[in-house]
Design an enzyme around this catalytic site. Structure first.
Site, PDB file in Angstrom:
ATOM      1  N   PRO A   2     -22.566 -11.967  10.380  1.00 40.45           N
ATOM      2  CG  PRO A   2     -23.369  -9.794  10.250  1.00 40.45           C
ATOM      3  CD  PRO A   2     -22.724 -10.766  11.186  1.00 40.45           C
ATOM      4  CD  GLU A   3     -18.911 -16.528   7.377  1.00 42.03           C
ATOM      5  OE1 GLU A   3     -18.298 -16.712   6.303  1.00 42.03           O
ATOM      6  OE2 GLU A   3     -18.906 -17.340   8.306  1.00 42.03           O
ATOM      7  CE  LYS A  59     -15.696 -11.882   7.046  1.00 45.79           C
ATOM      8  NZ  LYS A  59     -15.541 -12.620   8.305  1.00 45.79           N
ATOM      9  CG  HIS A 113     -30.409  -2.720  20.973  1.00 47.41           C
ATOM     10  ND1 HIS A 113     -29.433  -2.730  21.954  1.00 47.41           N
ATOM     11  CD2 HIS A 113     -31.436  -3.452  21.455  1.00 47.41           C
ATOM     12  CE1 HIS A 113     -29.871  -3.446  22.975  1.00 47.41           C
ATOM     13  NE2 HIS A 113     -31.082  -3.888  22.705  1.00 47.41           N
ATOM     14  NE  ARG A 133     -22.777 -10.267  21.617  1.00 44.37           N
ATOM     15  CZ  ARG A 133     -22.234 -11.477  21.505  1.00 44.37           C
ATOM     16  NH1 ARG A 133     -22.838 -12.395  20.778  1.00 44.37           N
ATOM     17  NH2 ARG A 133     -21.101 -11.754  22.092  1.00 44.37           N
ATOM     18  NE  ARG A 172       1.311 -17.619   3.912  1.00 40.57           N
ATOM     19  CZ  ARG A 172       0.703 -16.547   4.406  1.00 40.57           C
ATOM     20  NH1 ARG A 172       0.152 -16.611   5.595  1.00 40.57           N
ATOM     21  NH2 ARG A 172       0.650 -15.450   3.702  1.00 40.57           N
ATOM     22  NE  ARG A 281     -13.439 -18.529  14.284  1.00 43.46           N
ATOM     23  CZ  ARG A 281     -13.907 -17.696  13.370  1.00 43.46           C
ATOM     24  NH1 ARG A 281     -13.088 -16.909  12.713  1.00 43.46           N
ATOM     25  NH2 ARG A 281     -15.200 -17.620  13.126  1.00 43.46           N
TER      26      ARG A 281
END
Ligand SMILES: [Zn+2]
Length: 291
Positions: A2-3, A59, A113, A133, A172, A281
């Site tokens: 989920p974002e 989030k 769950h 999970r 940066r 990533r």
């Protein structure tokens, strides 16, 4: 996983079901790493309390209780929060086995769950937090109790400005994508939306953040707001393969432009979408459109 858009959609579905109602009972599964606050403490703190508001921070979802305490909820990888008898967000197919489709959520009764069941007073269904999970989290916070998870979060990505990005990127050397994923810089952006926004802004994920130009920061802020907003408006369909509870796709079909499309032709120029690891990533970009 989920974002921000999925969490925002969850928020909009849950808020009317929770706010103004009291928790007559809170059922929990056995203690596990899901519980930052142990189940017995959680039950004592939440039962009998009325929900005053539900808000999103990045989030995270935060349920405000009538005694000033806050219940922090995070969906983790496979967490699903939904109202009994209704369907909410469908997660990415890659999220793994055990997650429920919206149609399955509609006729669901708590299973092994299901870590939280909010039994609520008044009209409407109970609320379930299910997570196969168990990478999700629940924590009860006092009214003024510091919380590193929340306190470290940067401004919300839905309202990001070019000025904020520029200030954060100044000097940066690390990859611009790493900066977007840093929740202390910007709350709510994950891998998919970072790749999609960088494509729209024509910036390669691996470019040093400090070398992004003023004009590109304008384009990037605009692209971030736009991909997130569009995904929320279409129930997540444009990016995350969300299917509405009735099985219909959202009306706006932007589709993924680069994410998980390595090896396929770019929709803008026909070049082959490339794939490499940036900021630890998996990252996808068009080597021709993005510089
Ligand atoms: Zn291209």
């Amino acid at each position: 996983m989920p974002e921000l858009p999925e969490v925002e959609i969850t928020l909009r579905k849950l808020r009317p079901a929770l706010v103004g109602r009291s928790v007559s009972a809170l059922d929990t599964s056995a203690n596990s790493y899901f519980f930052v606050t142990p189940p017995n403490v959680l039950k004592r703190g939440v039962e009998g309390r009325r929900a005053v508001d539900l808000v999103r921070r990045g989030k995270y979802l935060v349920l405000l209780l009538d005694d000033g305490r806050r219940l922090l909820l995070h969906l983790g990888m496979t967490g699903q929060l939904f109202v009994a008898g209704e369907g909410s967000v469908e997660l990415l197919p890659t999220t793994g086995r055990g997650t429920l489709k919206p149609s399955q959520q509609q006729r669901f009764s708590p299973d092994k769950h299901t870590h939280l069941v909010f039994r609520l007073t008044g009209d409407g269904g109970d609320v379930y937090f299910r997570d196969p999970r168990k990478f999700g989290k629940v924590q009860l916070l006092g009214p003024r109790q510091p919380c590193e998870r929340l306190d470290k979060l940067g401004p919300d990505a839905l309202g990001v400005t070019a000025e904020h990005l520029r200030a954060a990127a100044r000097g940066r050397r690390g990859a611009v994508k790493g900066l977007l994923l840093n929740q202390a810089v910007l709350a709510g952006v994950g891998n998919i939306y970072a790749d999609e926004a960088l494509f729209l802004a024509r910036i390669r994920p691996g470019r040093a953040a400090g070398r992004v130009t003023r004009a590109e920061h304008e384009a990037l802020a605009q692209a971030l707001r736009s991909v997130l907003q569009r995904s929320i408006e279409t129930g997540g369909s444009s990016i995350s393969d969300y299917v509405h509870p009735d099985g219909q796709r959202g009306s706006y079909q932007l589709g993924r432009m680069v994410y998980a499309r390595a090896g396929e032709p770019c929709s803008q120029c026909g070049a082959t979408i490339a794939h490499r690891t940036v900021a630890q990533r998996s990252s996808h970009y068009c080597p021709s459109c993005q510089r």
